[in-house]
Scaffold this motif. Structure first.
Motif, PDB file in Angstrom:
ATOM      1  N   CYS A   1       0.827  -1.207   0.000  1.00 13.98           N
ATOM      2  CA  CYS A   1       0.000   0.000   0.000  1.00 13.98           C
ATOM      3  C   CYS A   1       0.859   1.253   0.000  1.00 13.98           C
ATOM      4  CB  CYS A   1      -0.934  -0.006   1.212  1.00 13.98           C
ATOM      5  SG  CYS A   1      -1.816   1.540   1.493  1.00 13.98           S
TER       6      CYS A   1
ATOM      7  N   TYR B   1       2.632   5.151  -2.729  1.00  9.85           N
ATOM      8  CA  TYR B   1       2.466   6.563  -2.379  1.00  9.85           C
ATOM      9  C   TYR B   1       3.587   7.399  -2.987  1.00  9.85           C
ATOM     10  CZ  TYR B   1      -1.302   6.253   1.095  1.00  9.85           C
ATOM     11  OH  TYR B   1      -2.503   6.096   1.709  1.00  9.85           O
TER      12      TYR B   1
ATOM     13  N   GLU C   1      -0.604  11.144  -4.687  1.00  9.75           N
ATOM     14  CA  GLU C   1      -1.414  11.668  -3.584  1.00  9.75           C
ATOM     15  C   GLU C   1      -2.184  12.906  -4.008  1.00  9.75           C
ATOM     16  OE1 GLU C   1      -0.256  11.398   0.634  1.00  9.75           O
ATOM     17  OE2 GLU C   1       1.758  11.137  -0.171  1.00  9.75           O
TER      18      GLU C   1
ATOM     19  N   ALA D   1      -4.999  11.885  -6.312  1.00 11.10           N
ATOM     20  CA  ALA D   1      -6.062  11.182  -5.577  1.00 11.10           C
ATOM     21  C   ALA D   1      -6.939  12.163  -4.816  1.00 11.10           C
ATOM     22  CB  ALA D   1      -5.440  10.165  -4.629  1.00 11.10           C
TER      23      ALA D   1
ATOM     24  N   ILE E   1      -7.781   4.678  -7.941  1.00 10.66           N
ATOM     25  CA  ILE E   1      -6.418   5.031  -7.549  1.00 10.66           C
ATOM     26  C   ILE E   1      -5.557   3.782  -7.483  1.00 10.66           C
ATOM     27  CG2 ILE E   1      -5.001   6.118  -5.782  1.00 10.66           C
ATOM     28  CD1 ILE E   1      -6.907   7.987  -7.318  1.00 10.66           C
TER      29      ILE E   1
ATOM     30  N   ASN F   1     -12.835   7.635   1.181  1.00 15.88           N
ATOM     31  CA  ASN F   1     -11.633   7.493   0.360  1.00 15.88           C
ATOM     32  C   ASN F   1     -10.640   8.609   0.643  1.00 15.88           C
ATOM     33  OD1 ASN F   1     -12.669   5.218  -0.895  1.00 15.88           O
ATOM     34  ND2 ASN F   1     -13.468   6.338  -2.663  1.00 15.88           N
ATOM     35  N   GLN F   2     -11.157   9.827   0.756  1.00 19.36           N
ATOM     36  CA  GLN F   2     -10.302  10.982   1.032  1.00 19.36           C
ATOM     37  C   GLN F   2      -9.651  10.877   2.414  1.00 19.36           C
ATOM     38  OE1 GLN F   2      -9.741  12.523  -1.864  1.00 19.36           O
ATOM     39  NE2 GLN F   2     -10.451  14.551  -1.308  1.00 19.36           N
TER      40      GLN F   2
ATOM     41  N   ARG G   1      -7.044   8.179   2.735  1.00 22.81           N
ATOM     42  CA  ARG G   1      -5.836   8.548   1.987  1.00 22.81           C
ATOM     43  C   ARG G   1      -5.035   9.626   2.709  1.00 22.81           C
ATOM     44  NH1 ARG G   1      -3.581   5.940  -2.591  1.00 22.81           N
ATOM     45  NH2 ARG G   1      -1.944   7.326  -3.328  1.00 22.81           N
TER      46      ARG G   1
ATOM     47  N   HIS H   1      -3.172   8.358   5.641  1.00 19.27           N
ATOM     48  CA  HIS H   1      -2.198   7.320   5.309  1.00 19.27           C
ATOM     49  C   HIS H   1      -2.457   6.015   6.068  1.00 19.27           C
ATOM     50  CE1 HIS H   1      -0.209  11.290   4.647  1.00 19.27           C
ATOM     51  NE2 HIS H   1       0.066  10.734   3.483  1.00 19.27           N
TER      52      HIS H   1
ATOM     53  N   ALA I   1      -9.272   4.376  -2.386  1.00 19.17           N
ATOM     54  CA  ALA I   1      -8.375   4.916  -1.364  1.00 19.17           C
ATOM     55  C   ALA I   1      -6.972   4.314  -1.451  1.00 19.17           C
ATOM     56  CB  ALA I   1      -8.946   4.673   0.029  1.00 19.17           C
ATOM     57  N   GLY I   2      -6.839   3.194  -2.152  1.00 25.56           N
ATOM     58  CA  GLY I   2      -5.531   2.564  -2.246  1.00 25.56           C
ATOM     59  C   GLY I   2      -5.117   1.829  -0.994  1.00 25.56           C
TER      60      GLY I   2
END
Length: 345
Positions: free
Chosen positions: A82, A86, A91, A94, A111, A208-209, A212, A215, A247-248
């Protein structure tokens, strides 16, 4: 804790990967995962009340088994995968795409970057306990201040653990994630979502925000079997897939074999949820290792030797389920105290 960086072989120059604790292996890993409460033979000379209290050490004892070591590798690699995706450019993109989706001005983009796996095993096997032991080797939150002389003011949350709502509600799951974040960061994500009565679509985009920007490396979802007989089970799984893409974040799904019927209904879900499947412990060296460790904690007046016949009998009674074994040994000693202290008529 404040970030301490170590060189990464795969992701050199990535502060989020380098802030993770170094990966452990072999005996060093086993020692870190094990929990061995102190014990003295002199404890058997204590009063009945004291010995009953000390007997709880059986529940504190933890012997790492193959499942635990497998989980550690999966968890570490999922976090690393994950964070390895980054970059400042990814970032920024996203966050911009996520904000546009929240405003209804764009469709949420994929993403990616996250990984996922499942941990499936019978009830009482110790899946949640094993995960708890593994996750205890990682900090709850990492504060970044400077990296290689540059300002990096942010926080990193290696993992979050939530339980699947009993009704499989996606909204309840999101609010629970917010609650966990609020407890760690002192934020008010859940209060804001409830006060503004946000729709589910907005909540998903917002999540999602938030995941992200904070982290989050791994989201552990326990008791996933709660969706097994729910009509919205597939919808819940699709939400998790959307979270991985949007969100990855990496996701670890934990449940009993009942959940397999949901995970395997769609190829899209199945390919993302391959992982670790465990049955009861076989009657072999691993069961013997666990039994000998637990047998050590005897608080009766006189110790009892563990014979091959006794070991075979215990396996038949417990069927290789660790939780049943611990409770059987605990209750056997408790009953012996009760019988010794019962008044005679």
């Amino acid at each position: 804790m404040t970030a301490e960086y170590t060189t990464s072989l795969l992701y050199s120059g990535n502060p989020y990967v380098e802030a993770l604790p170094p990966m452990l292996a072999r005996q060093e890993l086993i020692r870190a995962l094990a929990s061995v409460p102190l014990y003295s033979t002199s404890d058997r000379d204590r009063s009945t009340g004291e010995r009953l209290q000390l007997l709880s050490a059986l529940y504190e004892f933890y012997q790492p088994l193959t499942m635990t070591l497998d989980l550690y590798c999966e968890v570490y690699n999922a976090m690393q995968h994950c964070y390895g995706q980054y970059t400042p450019q990814r970032e920024a993109a996203a966050l911009q795409q996520g904000y546009a989706a929240m405003q209804g001005k764009a469709v949420a983009a994929s993403i990616g970057g996250g990984n996922s796996f499942s941990v499936v095993g019978v009830s009482g096997l110790g899946k949640s306990t094993a995960l708890q032991r593994v996750l205890s080797l990682f900090p709850r939150i990492i504060h970044h201040e400077r990296y290689k002389g540059q300002m990096l003011c942010c926080q990193q949350i290696p993992y979050l653990v939530v339980q699947t709502p009993h009704d499989g509600s996606v909204k309840a799951m999101i609010l629970d994630i917010y609650l966990q974040l609020d407890a760690l960061l002192g934020t008010s994500y859940q209060h804001y979502a409830l006060a503004h009565k946000l729709t589910l679509d907005v909540l998903v985009s917002q999540l999602n925000q938030i995941v992200r920007v904070n982290h989050v490396g791994l989201l552990v979802i326990d008791e996933l079997q709660n969706i097994a007989y729910r009509k919205n089970g597939i919808r819940f799984i699709n939400f998790l897939v959307q979270l991985i893409n949007g969100a990855g974040v990496s996701i670890c799904m934990v449940g009993t074999p009942r959940v397999l019927q949901v995970l395997q209904q769609e190829f899209r879900s199945a390919r993302r949820t391959t992982g670790l499947i465990y049955d009861r412990l076989p009657d072999d060296k691993e069961f013997a290792l666990l039994l000998h460790g637990l047998w050590h904690y005897q608080y009766t007046r006189f110790a009892t030797d563990l014979t091959p016949e006794m070991q075979s009998w215990l396996y038949r009674k417990t069927q290789g389920i660790p939780d049943v074994l611990v409770k059987l040994l605990y209750n056997a000693q408790t009953v012996s105290y009760t019988h010794l202290t019962m008044p005679t008529t």
